[in-house]
Design a protein around this motif. Structure first.
Motif, PDB file in Angstrom:
ATOM      1  N   CYS A  54       0.846  -1.186   0.000  1.00 33.41           N
ATOM      2  CA  CYS A  54       0.000   0.000   0.000  1.00 33.41           C
ATOM      3  C   CYS A  54       0.880   1.234   0.000  1.00 33.41           C
ATOM      4  O   CYS A  54       2.096   1.155   0.206  1.00 33.41           O
ATOM      5  N   GLU A  55       0.254   2.386  -0.232  1.00 36.04           N
ATOM      6  CA  GLU A  55       1.026   3.631  -0.297  1.00 36.04           C
ATOM      7  C   GLU A  55       1.241   4.257   1.070  1.00 36.04           C
ATOM      8  O   GLU A  55       2.133   5.085   1.252  1.00 36.04           O
ATOM      9  N   GLN A  56       0.431   3.866   2.055  1.00 39.35           N
ATOM     10  CA  GLN A  56       0.534   4.452   3.398  1.00 39.35           C
ATOM     11  C   GLN A  56      -0.160   3.529   4.384  1.00 39.35           C
ATOM     12  O   GLN A  56      -1.284   3.076   4.124  1.00 39.35           O
ATOM     13  N   ARG A  57       0.470   3.237   5.511  1.00 37.54           N
ATOM     14  CA  ARG A  57      -0.160   2.399   6.539  1.00 37.54           C
ATOM     15  C   ARG A  57      -1.053   3.298   7.400  1.00 37.54           C
ATOM     16  O   ARG A  57      -0.570   4.179   8.124  1.00 37.54           O
ATOM     17  N   CYS A  58      -2.342   3.078   7.318  1.00 37.31           N
ATOM     18  CA  CYS A  58      -3.286   3.891   8.085  1.00 37.31           C
ATOM     19  C   CYS A  58      -3.119   3.628   9.577  1.00 37.31           C
ATOM     20  O   CYS A  58      -2.728   2.532   9.991  1.00 37.31           O
ATOM     21  N   GLY A  59      -3.460   4.614  10.392  1.00 40.01           N
ATOM     22  CA  GLY A  59      -3.225   4.516  11.825  1.00 40.01           C
ATOM     23  C   GLY A  59      -3.994   3.413  12.503  1.00 40.01           C
ATOM     24  O   GLY A  59      -3.572   2.900  13.546  1.00 40.01           O
ATOM     25  N   PHE A  60      -5.135   3.012  11.936  1.00 42.75           N
ATOM     26  CA  PHE A  60      -5.977   1.972  12.536  1.00 42.75           C
ATOM     27  C   PHE A  60      -5.704   0.602  11.951  1.00 42.75           C
ATOM     28  O   PHE A  60      -6.255  -0.405  12.409  1.00 42.75           O
ATOM     29  N   CYS A  61      -4.876   0.497  10.922  1.00 38.57           N
ATOM     30  CA  CYS A  61      -4.782  -0.709  10.101  1.00 38.57           C
ATOM     31  C   CYS A  61      -3.957  -1.796  10.774  1.00 38.57           C
ATOM     32  O   CYS A  61      -2.807  -1.568  11.168  1.00 38.57           O
ATOM     33  N   SER A 140      -7.756   2.733  -3.714  1.00 34.71           N
ATOM     34  CA  SER A 140      -7.664   3.864  -2.790  1.00 34.71           C
ATOM     35  C   SER A 140      -7.801   5.156  -3.570  1.00 34.71           C
ATOM     36  O   SER A 140      -7.620   5.174  -4.797  1.00 34.71           O
ATOM     37  N   PRO A 141      -8.100   6.275  -2.899  1.00 35.22           N
ATOM     38  CA  PRO A 141      -8.256   7.537  -3.631  1.00 35.22           C
ATOM     39  C   PRO A 141      -7.014   7.937  -4.408  1.00 35.22           C
ATOM     40  O   PRO A 141      -7.123   8.556  -5.475  1.00 35.22           O
ATOM     41  N   GLU A 142      -5.844   7.599  -3.897  1.00 34.24           N
ATOM     42  CA  GLU A 142      -4.610   8.003  -4.568  1.00 34.24           C
ATOM     43  C   GLU A 142      -4.261   7.127  -5.759  1.00 34.24           C
ATOM     44  O   GLU A 142      -3.497   7.551  -6.638  1.00 34.24           O
ATOM     45  N   THR A 143      -4.786   5.906  -5.800  1.00 32.60           N
ATOM     46  CA  THR A 143      -4.352   4.955  -6.829  1.00 32.60           C
ATOM     47  C   THR A 143      -5.462   4.506  -7.767  1.00 32.60           C
ATOM     48  O   THR A 143      -5.216   3.671  -8.638  1.00 32.60           O
ATOM     49  N   ALA A 144      -6.662   5.044  -7.609  1.00 32.16           N
ATOM     50  CA  ALA A 144      -7.773   4.694  -8.510  1.00 32.16           C
ATOM     51  C   ALA A 144      -7.643   5.514  -9.790  1.00 32.16           C
ATOM     52  O   ALA A 144      -8.451   6.398 -10.082  1.00 32.16           O
ATOM     53  N   LEU A 145      -6.623   5.198 -10.563  1.00 32.25           N
ATOM     54  CA  LEU A 145      -6.299   5.958 -11.770  1.00 32.25           C
ATOM     55  C   LEU A 145      -6.956   5.314 -12.988  1.00 32.25           C
ATOM     56  O   LEU A 145      -7.127   4.089 -13.048  1.00 32.25           O
ATOM     57  N   GLN A 179      -4.850  12.117   2.693  1.00 36.34           N
ATOM     58  CA  GLN A 179      -5.565  12.209   1.425  1.00 36.34           C
ATOM     59  C   GLN A 179      -6.256  13.565   1.297  1.00 36.34           C
ATOM     60  O   GLN A 179      -6.671  14.164   2.282  1.00 36.34           O
ATOM     61  N   ARG A 180      -6.377  14.014   0.060  1.00 36.43           N
ATOM     62  CA  ARG A 180      -7.057  15.262  -0.229  1.00 36.43           C
ATOM     63  C   ARG A 180      -8.482  14.953  -0.679  1.00 36.43           C
ATOM     64  O   ARG A 180      -8.710  14.019  -1.458  1.00 36.43           O
ATOM     65  N   THR A 181      -9.433  15.734  -0.195  1.00 34.71           N
ATOM     66  CA  THR A 181     -10.832  15.502  -0.544  1.00 34.71           C
ATOM     67  C   THR A 181     -11.037  15.610  -2.056  1.00 34.71           C
ATOM     68  O   THR A 181     -11.839  14.864  -2.637  1.00 34.71           O
ATOM     69  N   ALA A 182     -10.308  16.503  -2.691  1.00 36.36           N
ATOM     70  CA  ALA A 182     -10.421  16.629  -4.149  1.00 36.36           C
ATOM     71  C   ALA A 182     -10.017  15.335  -4.840  1.00 36.36           C
ATOM     72  O   ALA A 182     -10.624  14.934  -5.847  1.00 36.36           O
ATOM     73  N   ASP A 183      -8.992  14.645  -4.295  1.00 36.06           N
ATOM     74  CA  ASP A 183      -8.571  13.372  -4.885  1.00 36.06           C
ATOM     75  C   ASP A 183      -9.627  12.291  -4.671  1.00 36.06           C
ATOM     76  O   ASP A 183      -9.807  11.406  -5.524  1.00 36.06           O
ATOM     77  N   VAL A 184     -10.317  12.351  -3.534  1.00 36.57           N
ATOM     78  CA  VAL A 184     -11.388  11.382  -3.273  1.00 36.57           C
ATOM     79  C   VAL A 184     -12.477  11.512  -4.331  1.00 36.57           C
ATOM     80  O   VAL A 184     -12.926  10.526  -4.919  1.00 36.57           O
TER      81      VAL A 184
END
Length: 436
Positions: A54-61, A140-145, A179-184
């Motif tokens: 993944c691109e980032q390990r979320c704090g809850f993951c 994910s929002p960053e990788t849904a290209l 994450q940026r809301t615009a990217d979501v």
């Protein structure tokens, strides 16, 4: 412990998405896969492929995933995955005909891979014989290209699931999701443009700083896109996660209030509650049936589990970054012979098989089919599990001649009811597990 005692404690104890949990798994004497699968029901299997990056390990993951892996690690992983596919396919072929009913590619974030790498993964799914069945892929929002989504949908994926958690940037940052809301929004538009049959959105309640107003904002942000499915996850702060190391804690009253708000919002918007977490848009037809209680699962990749009736097996499991990295590195170096056996997992005796079927049935909206239980196991569920009789008096379930079904209050307490129904043996093994 009685259900009354359980209700006095937190309702947020554990998410039972599988039984038993991986912390009950232990090393096994090696069992050839051809023997493990020889006498199984093989006509409607589930194929699961795990991409533990993944691109980032979320704090809850606490999922089995490594953030930002080097490119050479990804390349080596895909090469080893191809070797595993060949070995497992041969083992299944040795037992005769088989067919997959559904498939999923999860992680981690599979779309961390570029379009070419995803083409390789989809080719491996095809090699297993599962390219023409309903298939779900995580993103994910960053990788849904667009180019990556085109590969997936073009290759047969009809469900794209994206973990958003929150449309509020401050809340996302609080759990280590920059994450940026615009990217979501851009990612959601890209998924709709790719046109899979099903868009699923994951949201989370109980986040640090989250209020009823910001939760409403996230709910309505998701509803703008009319996703066919929405999952609402409570925040859990687990050991060895980023939030756990920081000493964060989730507040029960906060989660309860936000759960009720989320449920009410989605029901009013025309969604039907399927489980504590899952909501499906009312007019959207259910996916073809795969019954996890009855049908086997073939897991591929490091971190994937496989299920037969009497044996669940996988690779080792960990949460800490170093332990996960070491397990992945060892998996990449495995030889073909190691992929031909099951050597780590949990053997289910007859009672555990009954218990698993009962738990996974009860925690969904259709409930426990009492006649189905008798037909499958030859016994009476209430006689064999007398604790079930404790649920209706507390308003947690209703029983008629055909089913025992959780009430809305019961679904709200699913994360307490599920662990309560676990066997003493499974609880003991989970408590003894040394988490790394």
């Amino acid at each position: 412990m009685t259900i009354a005692e359980v209700l006095e404690a937190t309702r947020y104890q554990s998410y039972i998405y599988a039984y038993p949990h991986k912390t009950a798994y232990r090393p096994l004497s090696s069992r050839p896969l051809r023997d493990v699968w020889a006498n199984e029901r093989r006509g409607s299997l589930f194929l699961y492929v795990h991409i533990p990056f993944c691109e980032q390990r979320c704090g809850f993951c606490n999922l089995f995933t490594r953030p930002v892996p080097p490119e050479d690690t990804i390349a080596a992983y895909l090469a080893t995955l191809a070797r595993q596919v060949a070995v497992v396919r041969r083992a299944l072929d040795d037992g005769g005909a088989f067919a997959f009913a559904r498939a999923a590619i999860g992680g981690g974030t599979p779309t961390l891979l570029d379009a070419h790498q995803l083409e390789r993964v989809m080719a491996l799914v095809d090699e297993m014989g599962a390219s023409r069945v309903p298939m779900s892929v995580e993103t994910s929002p960053e990788t849904a290209l667009p180019d990556r989504l085109a590969v997936l949908v073009g290759g047969g994926a009809d469900r794209i699931s994206m973990g958003i958690q929150s449309f509020v940037e401050a809340e996302a940052r609080a759990v280590n999701r920059p994450q940026r809301t615009a990217d979501v929004h851009a990612a959601l538009r890209a998924i709709r443009d790719a046109n899979p049959a099903t868009l699923n959105v994951d949201l989370m309640y109980g986040l640090p700083g989250q209020t009823e107003a910001t939760w409403a904002s996230s709910l309505h942000g998701a509803l703008e896109y009319r996703p066919e499915e929405i999952y609402l996850y409570p925040l859990y702060v687990r050991p060895l996660t980023t939030l756990g190391r920081k000493g964060a804690r989730a507040v029960d009253a906060h989660r309860v209030a936000l759960y009720e708000q989320g449920r009410e919002t989605l029901v009013e918007a025309g969604y039907r509650q399927i489980s504590m977490r899952m909501f499906r848009r009312g007019e959207f037809p259910a996916a073809p049936v795969y019954a996890c209680q009855d049908d086997g699962m073939v897991g591929l990749g490091c971190g994937a589990r496989s299920y037969t009736r009497a044996l669940h097996y996988s690779t080792e499991w960990a949460v800490g970054a170093r332990s996960i990295r070491d397990i992945i590195d060892r998996w990449i170096e495995r030889d073909d012979a190691a992929f031909a056996v099951a050597d780590y997992g949990f053997a289910l005796d007859a009672t555990e098989q009954r218990r698993r079927w009962l738990i996974l049935s009860l925690l969904a909206d259709e409930g426990l089919d009492l006649a189905g239980y008798h037909a499958k196991f030859g016994g009476d569920a209430h006689t064999e599990f007398p604790e079930l009789a404790e649920l209706p008096p507390h308003g947690l379930a209703v029983r008629d001649a055909a089913t025992l079904r959780l009430t809305p209050e019961g679904l709200a307490h699913a994360d307490a009811i599920g662990p309560w129904l676990a066997s003493d043996a499974v609880r003991a093994r989970m408590a003894e597990f040394a988490l790394t």
